[in-house]
Design an enzyme around this catalytic site. Structure first.
Site, PDB file in Angstrom:
ATOM      1  N   GLU A 162       6.806   5.208  13.507  1.00 18.09           N
ATOM      2  CA  GLU A 162       5.413   5.158  13.971  1.00 18.09           C
ATOM      3  C   GLU A 162       5.365   5.377  15.477  1.00 18.09           C
ATOM      4  O   GLU A 162       6.254   4.901  16.189  1.00 18.09           O
ATOM      5  CB  GLU A 162       4.804   3.790  13.654  1.00 18.09           C
ATOM      6  CG  GLU A 162       4.748   3.480  12.179  1.00 18.09           C
ATOM      7  CD  GLU A 162       4.030   2.165  11.912  1.00 18.09           C
ATOM      8  OE1 GLU A 162       2.842   2.203  11.571  1.00 18.09           O
ATOM      9  OE2 GLU A 162       4.660   1.108  12.067  1.00 18.09           O
ATOM     10  N   LYS A 185       8.253   1.008  15.817  1.00 17.07           N
ATOM     11  CA  LYS A 185       6.969   1.326  16.456  1.00 17.07           C
ATOM     12  C   LYS A 185       7.246   1.963  17.812  1.00 17.07           C
ATOM     13  O   LYS A 185       8.304   1.784  18.389  1.00 17.07           O
ATOM     14  CB  LYS A 185       6.148   0.056  16.634  1.00 17.07           C
ATOM     15  CG  LYS A 185       5.828  -0.615  15.316  1.00 17.07           C
ATOM     16  CD  LYS A 185       4.487  -1.293  15.344  1.00 17.07           C
ATOM     17  CE  LYS A 185       4.186  -1.989  14.030  1.00 17.07           C
ATOM     18  NZ  LYS A 185       3.636  -1.102  12.999  1.00 17.07           N
ATOM     19  N   HIS A 205       7.766  -2.316   2.291  1.00 21.67           N
ATOM     20  CA  HIS A 205       7.567  -0.868   2.110  1.00 21.67           C
ATOM     21  C   HIS A 205       8.880  -0.096   1.942  1.00 21.67           C
ATOM     22  O   HIS A 205       9.021   0.707   1.030  1.00 21.67           O
ATOM     23  CB  HIS A 205       6.819  -0.282   3.309  1.00 21.67           C
ATOM     24  CG  HIS A 205       5.519  -0.969   3.627  1.00 21.67           C
ATOM     25  ND1 HIS A 205       4.685  -1.461   2.651  1.00 21.67           N
ATOM     26  CD2 HIS A 205       4.894  -1.238   4.800  1.00 21.67           C
ATOM     27  CE1 HIS A 205       3.611  -1.997   3.221  1.00 21.67           C
ATOM     28  NE2 HIS A 205       3.719  -1.882   4.525  1.00 21.67           N
ATOM     29  N   HIS A 236       0.815  -1.217   0.000  1.00 22.66           N
ATOM     30  CA  HIS A 236       0.000   0.000   0.000  1.00 22.66           C
ATOM     31  C   HIS A 236       0.848   1.267   0.000  1.00 22.66           C
ATOM     32  O   HIS A 236       0.363   2.336  -0.331  1.00 22.66           O
ATOM     33  CB  HIS A 236      -1.013  -0.012   1.157  1.00 22.66           C
ATOM     34  CG  HIS A 236      -0.445   0.328   2.492  1.00 22.66           C
ATOM     35  ND1 HIS A 236       0.221  -0.578   3.272  1.00 22.66           N
ATOM     36  CD2 HIS A 236      -0.443   1.483   3.201  1.00 22.66           C
ATOM     37  CE1 HIS A 236       0.604  -0.001   4.392  1.00 22.66           C
ATOM     38  NE2 HIS A 236       0.217   1.247   4.385  1.00 22.66           N
TER      39      HIS A 236
HETATM   40  C1  BG6 Z   1       1.542  -2.240   7.427  1.00 17.11           C
HETATM   41  C2  BG6 Z   1       2.253  -2.881   8.586  1.00 17.11           C
HETATM   42  O1  BG6 Z   1       1.880  -2.873   6.225  1.00 17.11           O
HETATM   43  O2  BG6 Z   1       1.904  -0.866   7.353  1.00 17.11           O
HETATM   44  C3  BG6 Z   1       1.926  -2.170   9.882  1.00 17.11           C
HETATM   45  O3  BG6 Z   1       1.849  -4.240   8.677  1.00 17.11           O
HETATM   46  C4  BG6 Z   1       2.221  -0.684   9.754  1.00 17.11           C
HETATM   47  O4  BG6 Z   1       2.658  -2.721  10.960  1.00 17.11           O
HETATM   48  C5  BG6 Z   1       1.561  -0.116   8.516  1.00 17.11           C
HETATM   49  O5  BG6 Z   1       1.734  -0.028  10.915  1.00 17.11           O
HETATM   50  C6  BG6 Z   1       2.000   1.316   8.273  1.00 17.11           C
HETATM   51  O6  BG6 Z   1       1.238   1.859   7.236  1.00 17.11           O
HETATM   52  P1  BG6 Z   1       0.938   3.412   7.193  1.00 17.11           P
HETATM   53  O7  BG6 Z   1       0.188   3.604   5.914  1.00 17.11           O
HETATM   54  O8  BG6 Z   1       0.137   3.737   8.415  1.00 17.11           O
HETATM   55  O9  BG6 Z   1       2.266   4.097   7.210  1.00 17.11           O
END
Ligand code: BG6
Length: 515
Positions: free
Chosen positions: A222, A365, A246, A184
Site C-alpha cells: 500500500e 504501508k 487477508h 473483505h
Molecule cells: C483493512 C486494513 O482490512 O484492509 C487496512 O485494516 C488496509 O489497514 C485495508 O488498508 C486494505 O484493503 P484494500 O481493499 O484497500 O486492499
C-alpha cells in the site's frame, strides 16, 4: 453480456455504527449500488444505529451529502446521478439513536416491529469489544430469532484468547451458521477468480504442487499511511491487521485442495486444513524468517509524507471524537517494542502437496507501489537446449494481479522474432479483466452484502478458521516481544526495509516487482 442479477427478498439491514467510517465509506455505497441495479428486494430497509441523536431526515441528508461527495471515487462521476435511484435508496434509510450499553432498546425494536418473513441482518460495524454486548442486547430486546444473521467486522480479536472470547460471546446468541465474519479480501473479484482459475481450468492443477512450483509470493503493498487510524493501528500492527487475515486467506486459496463443491462448508473445510498445515513459526524461526519494519518520513508519488511516529502523534492529538473512534476500533494494547507497518515472512505449508515450497508473504504501508498480487513461480526448465546463450531461460511465472489493473499474466518464453538464430526471450500471456470483460468490477462489500442476504457463507470465515489463523500468528507476536525484535526503519516511498529483500534473496530468489 453480464448475467442478470437476482433481486433479494425484502430485508431489514441494521447497521450498528451507522454513522461511522465503514458505513459511510463502504457499506452505504455498496448498498446504494446494489439498489441502483434493482437487487435490494421490495421494501428493504437500512436501519442505522448510533448515539448521534440524528432523526431519519438528518441521517438521509448526511448520507446523501457523503455519497454525492465520494461517488466519483467509488464508481465514476455518474454513479450517484440518477434521481430516481437516489431517492429510492434514501427512502430506505432510517436512524435509531441508541447507546448499546443501555438496557432500553425499545427505540430499535419499535422500528423493526414484530418478526415476519423478512430477512433480518445485524451488521456490527462497531468496535469488537462491543460485539458481545450488542448481541446480548439484541437478544434481550427480542429482535433476534433463528433466521436473524449477524455480520462481524474485523479485527476479530488481537490474539487467540480474545478471538475465542468474542466468538464465545457472539456464539451464545447466534448459531455458527447465522454468523458471517467478513474478510473483505474474499469479496474481491480477483480473489474469487483464483478459485475459477485453479478449478475451472485443467491446465494448472497437474502443475500445482511441490514438484513443479518453486515458490509462491503474496504481496499486498500500500502507498497510503495509517492516517487517522494510527491510534487503532498502534495497538495492532501489520501482522494482525493484514497477515493474520487477508494474506493468510489468500495463501489458503492458493494452497487448498479442490473442495467437493464451491459451497460454504466445502471451501472452508479445505482452507482450514491449510491453516492447520502451516508450519509453526516460533523462537529462532521467527528471528530468521520474519522481518518487521516501520516507515519514516519520505516521498510518496512526489509528495513529502510524515513518518509513522508523527502520524500517530497527530492522530492522538485529533478531535475527541476521532480519539474515541480509533481507540474503540482497537482491541489490543500498545506494544512496547514498537508497531510494525511492514512485515515480510517466509511460511511453509507442511503437507504432501507443498512440502519444501516457501510461501513468501509481504505487506506494508507507505511503500512505493500500490499493488497486490500473488506470484506462482514455476521451476526452471531442467536443461537448456539453446546452447551458446548467456541468458538463462526465465522460469514460467503466473501472476494474479488483485489490484490495481486486475488480471492474470502468465510469463512464458518465446523466440525473439527475426533472423540470426534462436533467441529465447520472456513474453507474457495477458488477461486484463478491464480489457476482456469491460465494466466496473464491483467492490468487495457489494458481493459480500448480497451473499449475507442470500444466506451464502462461502466467502465468510468460520470460527475454526479464525482460531487456526491466530494459533499460527500468535507465537510470532510473542517471539517478537520476547526477543525485543523492533521494527526496522524504512523511508516512506521505498520498497520497505532492506532486510525484507534479504529474507528472500538469501534463498537465491527475489521479490517480483513488475507485473
Ligand atoms: C483493512 C486494513 O482490512 O484492509 C487496512 O485494516 C488496509 O489497514 C485495508 O488498508 C486494505 O484493503 P484494500 O481493499 O484497500 O486492499
Amino acid at each position: 453480456m453480464p448475467h442478470p442479477l437476482p433481486a433479494m427478498d425484502p430485508a431489514d439491514i441494521v447497521v450498528f455504527g451507522g454513522t461511522g467510517d465503514l458505513a459511510m465509506r463502504k457499506l452505504l455505497p455498496a448498498l446504494y449500488l446494489r439498489d441502483r441495479d434493482d437487487q435490494l428486494g421490495g421494501d428493504t430497509r437500512i436501519v442505522a444505529v448510533s448515539r448521534s441523536g440524528l432523526d431519519d431526515a438528518d441521517y438521509r441528508d448526511k448520507v446523501d451529502s457523503e455519497l454525492r461527495r465520494t461517488a466519483p471515487r467509488w464508481a465514476g462521476a455518474d454513479a450517484y446521478a440518477d434521481d430516481i435511484a437516489r431517492t429510492r435508496f434514501l427512502d430506505r434509510l432510517h436512524h435509531v439513536t441508541l447507546d448499546v450499553a443501555d438496557d432500553d432498546w425499545s427505540a430499535l425494536s419499535g422500528v423493526l416491529g414484530p418478526h415476519d418473513h423478512r430477512i433480518r441482518v445485524l451488521y456490527l460495524a462497531s468496535a469488537p469489544q462491543l460485539f458481545g454486548r450488542i448481541c446480548s442486547g439484541a437478544a434481550r430486546a427480542g429482535i433476534v430469532d433463528d433466521r436473524t444473521r449477524v455480520v462481524l467486522e474485523k479485527p476479530l480479536g488481537h490474539d487467540l484468547a480474545s478471538a475465542r472470547a468474542i466468538n464465545d460471546e457472539v456464539g451464545s446468541v447466534f448459531a455458527e451458521e447465522q454468523i458471517y465474519r467478513i474478510d473483505h479480501y474474499l469479496g474481491k473479484e480477483t480473489v474469487q477468480n483464483l478459485l475459477v482459475l485453479r478449478f475451472g481450468n485443467s491446465l494448472f492443477e497437474p502443475l500445482w504442487n511441490a514438484s513443479q512450483i518453486d515458490h509462491v509470493q503474496i504481496t499486498v503493498s500500500e502507498s497510503i499511511g495509517v492516517g487517522n487510524r494510527a491510534d487503532y493501528y498502534d495497538g495492532s500492527g501489520a501482522l494482525r491487521d493484514m497477515v493474520q487475515n487477508h494474506l493468510l486467506q489468500l495463501l489458503c486459496l492458493v494452497a487448498m485442495e479442490p473442495p467437493a463443491a464451491i459451497d460454504g462448508e466445502g471451501v472452508r473445510n479445505e482452507k482450514l486444513k491449510v491453516l492447520q498445515s502451516l508450519k509453526p513459526l516460533a523462537g529462532a524461526d521467527v528471528v530468521r524468517d520474519t522481518v518487521r519494519g516501520q516507515y519514516t518520513e519520505g516521498l510518496v508519488d512526489g509528495t513529502a509524507v510524515p513518518g509513522y511516529g508523527t502520524e500517530l502523534a497527530e492522530s492522538r492529538a485529533g478531535t475527541p471524537r476521532e480519539r474515541e473512534r480509533s481507540s474503540t476500533e482497537s482491541g489490543a494494547s500498545g506494544t512496547s517494542i514498537g508497531t510494525e507497518t511492514f512485515v515480510a515472512l517466509r511460511a511453509e505449508v507442511a503437507n504432501w502437496r507443498w512440502a519444501g515450497v516457501p510461501f513468501y508473504l509481504r505487506t506494508g504501508k507507505r511503500l512505493a507501489r500500490h499493488a497486490s498480487e500473488i506470484v506462482v513461480q514455476f521451476k526452471p526448465v531442467p536443461h537448456s537446449i539453446f546452447s551458446g546463450r548467456d541468458e538463462e531461460i526465465p522460469a514460467n511465472r503466473l501472476v494474479l494481479r488483485l489490484q490495481p489493473d486486475e488480471g492474470v499474466r502468465l510469463h512464458m518464453t518465446a523466440k525473439e522474432p527475426g533472423p540470426g538464430g534462436i533467441r529465447p526471450i520472456p513474453a507474457p500471456l495477458d488477461l486484463s479483466f478491464a480489457r476482456t470483460f469491460g465494466d466496473r468490477l464491483p467492490d468487495a462489500y457489494e458481493r459480500l452484502l448480497m451473499d449475507v442476504l442470500r444466506g451464502n457463507p462461502t466467502l465468510f470465515m468460520r470460527r475454526d478458521e479464525i482460531e487456526a489463523a491466530w494459533t499460527w500468528a500468535e507465537p510470532i507476536l510473542r517471539t517478537w516481544a520476547d526477543t525485543d525484535q523492533r521494527p526496522r526503519p524504512y523511508a516512506a516511498g521505498s520498497g520497505g526495509p532492506a532486510a525484507g529483500a534479504a529474507l528472500i534473496e538469501r534463498d537465491g530468489r527475489a521479490w517480483h516487482e513488475d507485473y
